[in-house]
Design a protein around this motif. Structure first.
Motif, short mmCIF file in Angstrom:
data_model
loop_
_atom_site.label_atom_id
_atom_site.label_comp_id
_atom_site.label_asym_id
_atom_site.label_seq_id
_atom_site.Cartn_x
_atom_site.Cartn_y
_atom_site.Cartn_z
N SER A 19 0.81 -1.22 0.00
CA SER A 19 0.00 0.00 0.00
C SER A 19 0.84 1.27 0.00
O SER A 19 0.35 2.35 -0.33
CB SER A 19 -0.94 0.01 1.21
OG SER A 19 -0.20 0.04 2.42
N ARG A 20 2.13 1.15 0.36
CA ARG A 20 3.01 2.32 0.41
C ARG A 20 3.75 2.55 -0.90
O ARG A 20 4.50 3.52 -1.02
CB ARG A 20 4.01 2.18 1.56
CG ARG A 20 3.36 2.21 2.94
CD ARG A 20 4.41 2.12 4.03
NE ARG A 20 3.82 2.20 5.35
CZ ARG A 20 3.57 3.33 6.00
NH1 ARG A 20 3.87 4.48 5.44
NH2 ARG A 20 3.03 3.33 7.21
N ALA A 201 0.99 -18.92 14.25
CA ALA A 201 0.56 -17.54 14.04
C ALA A 201 -0.31 -17.44 12.80
O ALA A 201 -0.09 -18.16 11.82
CB ALA A 201 1.77 -16.62 13.91
N VAL A 202 -1.28 -16.54 12.86
CA VAL A 202 -2.13 -16.21 11.71
C VAL A 202 -2.06 -14.71 11.50
O VAL A 202 -2.30 -13.93 12.44
CB VAL A 202 -3.58 -16.66 11.92
CG1 VAL A 202 -4.48 -16.11 10.81
CG2 VAL A 202 -3.67 -18.18 11.96
N THR A 203 -1.71 -14.29 10.28
CA THR A 203 -1.57 -12.88 9.94
C THR A 203 -2.67 -12.50 8.95
O THR A 203 -2.93 -13.23 7.99
CB THR A 203 -0.19 -12.61 9.32
OG1 THR A 203 0.83 -13.08 10.21
CG2 THR A 203 0.01 -11.13 9.06
N ASP A 204 -3.31 -11.36 9.21
CA ASP A 204 -4.31 -10.86 8.26
C ASP A 204 -4.15 -9.35 8.12
O ASP A 204 -3.34 -8.73 8.81
CB ASP A 204 -5.74 -11.22 8.71
CG ASP A 204 -6.09 -10.64 10.07
OD1 ASP A 204 -6.04 -9.40 10.20
OD2 ASP A 204 -6.41 -11.41 11.00
N LYS A 205 -4.90 -8.77 7.22
CA LYS A 205 -4.75 -7.35 6.91
C LYS A 205 -5.83 -6.49 7.55
O LYS A 205 -6.16 -5.42 7.04
CB LYS A 205 -4.72 -7.15 5.39
CG LYS A 205 -3.46 -7.70 4.75
CD LYS A 205 -3.26 -7.21 3.34
CE LYS A 205 -1.93 -7.67 2.78
NZ LYS A 205 -1.69 -7.16 1.41
N SER A 206 -6.34 -6.94 8.67
CA SER A 206 -7.26 -6.12 9.46
C SER A 206 -6.51 -5.54 10.65
O SER A 206 -5.80 -6.26 11.35
CB SER A 206 -8.44 -6.96 9.95
OG SER A 206 -9.20 -6.24 10.90
N LEU A 240 0.81 -4.55 13.02
CA LEU A 240 1.56 -4.28 11.81
C LEU A 240 0.98 -3.02 11.17
O LEU A 240 -0.17 -2.65 11.44
CB LEU A 240 1.46 -5.46 10.84
CG LEU A 240 1.90 -6.82 11.41
CD1 LEU A 240 1.57 -7.94 10.44
CD2 LEU A 240 3.40 -6.81 11.71
N SER A 241 1.77 -2.37 10.32
CA SER A 241 1.30 -1.14 9.70
C SER A 241 0.08 -1.38 8.81
O SER A 241 -0.73 -0.49 8.58
CB SER A 241 2.42 -0.51 8.88
OG SER A 241 2.85 -1.39 7.86
N TRP A 242 -0.06 -2.61 8.32
CA TRP A 242 -1.14 -2.94 7.40
C TRP A 242 -2.08 -4.01 7.95
O TRP A 242 -3.00 -4.46 7.26
CB TRP A 242 -0.57 -3.45 6.07
CG TRP A 242 0.60 -4.38 6.26
CD1 TRP A 242 1.92 -4.05 6.25
CD2 TRP A 242 0.56 -5.78 6.54
NE1 TRP A 242 2.71 -5.14 6.49
CE2 TRP A 242 1.90 -6.23 6.66
CE3 TRP A 242 -0.47 -6.71 6.67
CZ2 TRP A 242 2.22 -7.56 6.92
CZ3 TRP A 242 -0.14 -8.03 6.94
CH2 TRP A 242 1.19 -8.44 7.06
N GLY A 243 -1.90 -4.43 9.20
CA GLY A 243 -2.75 -5.48 9.75
C GLY A 243 -2.28 -5.92 11.11
O GLY A 243 -1.81 -5.12 11.92
#
Length: 295
Positions: A19-20, A201-206, A240-243
């Protein structure tokens, strides 16, 4: 691009916030190259996630992209029934057909069904610990796949006694991502810790952080994190900056037995129960004081 180069490209891409990037064109090109890396890794689930990202980012550019439409056609040929509905929907929206102008260019890739299954990408942490990671679509069918992948990894690491708890943890974390996020995909990671421990771990963009809800008879939802807290040694959330990334640690029984036990802390179901307990202790102390003075 060779398969080895794709692995290095994916490793570096994990550090990039798409996104950056300065323009939509660069975002599109970057995501398209990521999808191509996953093609070389034969990770069809991750390819689908990135193609859906590309469609959301710029449907017009996706239709015009020969590489993108070839990837969609390749998925139509090889994808498993689990994701076939999403692939068919994508192909329909992009008006991708089986015309001579759009023949797949993946002749060198295997066409066996087993190659379509989501699979781990083997990595290594900074301290040399083994890491397994994969990308899954944000659909309910990904939850049992996540459980299966975690069990397979733990069996490979000779930690089958952790499989039941780890499956429960990843089921709750993945289900939470499927229900409450809006991005097309999620990332599942499992890290082997020192001794006989693992981190799932589970990573998402929320960017919305999870909240642990106290379980009670009137509350039949929101118990996932309470369950994770109950079966894991420790858990937490990384912004995170995006999630966000939600992780949980587990250890084998013989490792937990070697850990010095903490001081026992009495737990009460409700604040009222705690007040009653304190009043009883005070009354008992007063009664003992009267007996001592009177004696």
């Amino acid at each position: 691009m060779l398969a080895g180069e794709s692995a290095e490209g994916l490793r570096l891409a994990d550090e990039v916030d798409v996104s950056r990037l300065p323009s939509r064109e660069r975002q599109f090109t970057f995501t398209l190259e990521l999808a191509r890396c996953y093609v070389l890794r034969r990770d069809d689930a991750a390819v689908l996630v990135h193609l859906l990202d590309l469609e959301k980012l710029s449907p017009q550019d996706m239709v015009r992209s020969k590489l993108g439409t070839d990837m969609v056609l390749g998925l139509l040929d090889r994808v498993r029934p689990t994701y076939r509905r999403q692939v068919l929907g994508l192909a329909e929206r992009l008006a991708v057909g089986r015309s001579a102008a759009h023949k797949p260019t993946w002749d060198t890739l295997p066409q066996r069904k087993s190659d379509c299954a989501p699979r781990w990408r083997a990595m290594m942490a900074e301290d040399g610990a083994p890491v397994m990671s994969t990308c899954l679509p944000r659909v309910g069918a990904s939850v049992p796949i996540a459980r299966r992948l975690v069990r397979e990894a733990l069996v490979d690491w000779d930690l089958p006694d952790l499989a039941d708890a780890a499956e429960l943890v990843v089921s709750e974390l993945a289900s939470n991502a499927v229900r409450h996020t809006r991005h097309w995909g999620l990332r599942l990671t499992i890290l082997r810790l020192a001794g006989r421990g693992v981190r799932v771990a589970v990573t998402d963009k929320s960017r919305v952080l999870p909240v642990k809800v106290t379980s009670c008879a009137e509350n039949v939802t929101g118990r996932g994190l309470a369950l994770v807290d109950a079966v894991s040694q420790e858990w937490g959330t990384v912004r995170l900056s995006w999630g966000k990334r939600i992780w949980a640690d587990g250890a084998a029984a013989d490792v937990l037995a070697d850990i010095s036990p903490a001081l026992e802390v009495r737990v009460f179901a409700t604040p009222t129960a705690q007040i009653i307990y304190v009043l009883l202790v005070v009354a008992l102390a007063a009664w003992l004081g009267v007996l001592i003075v009177g004696g």
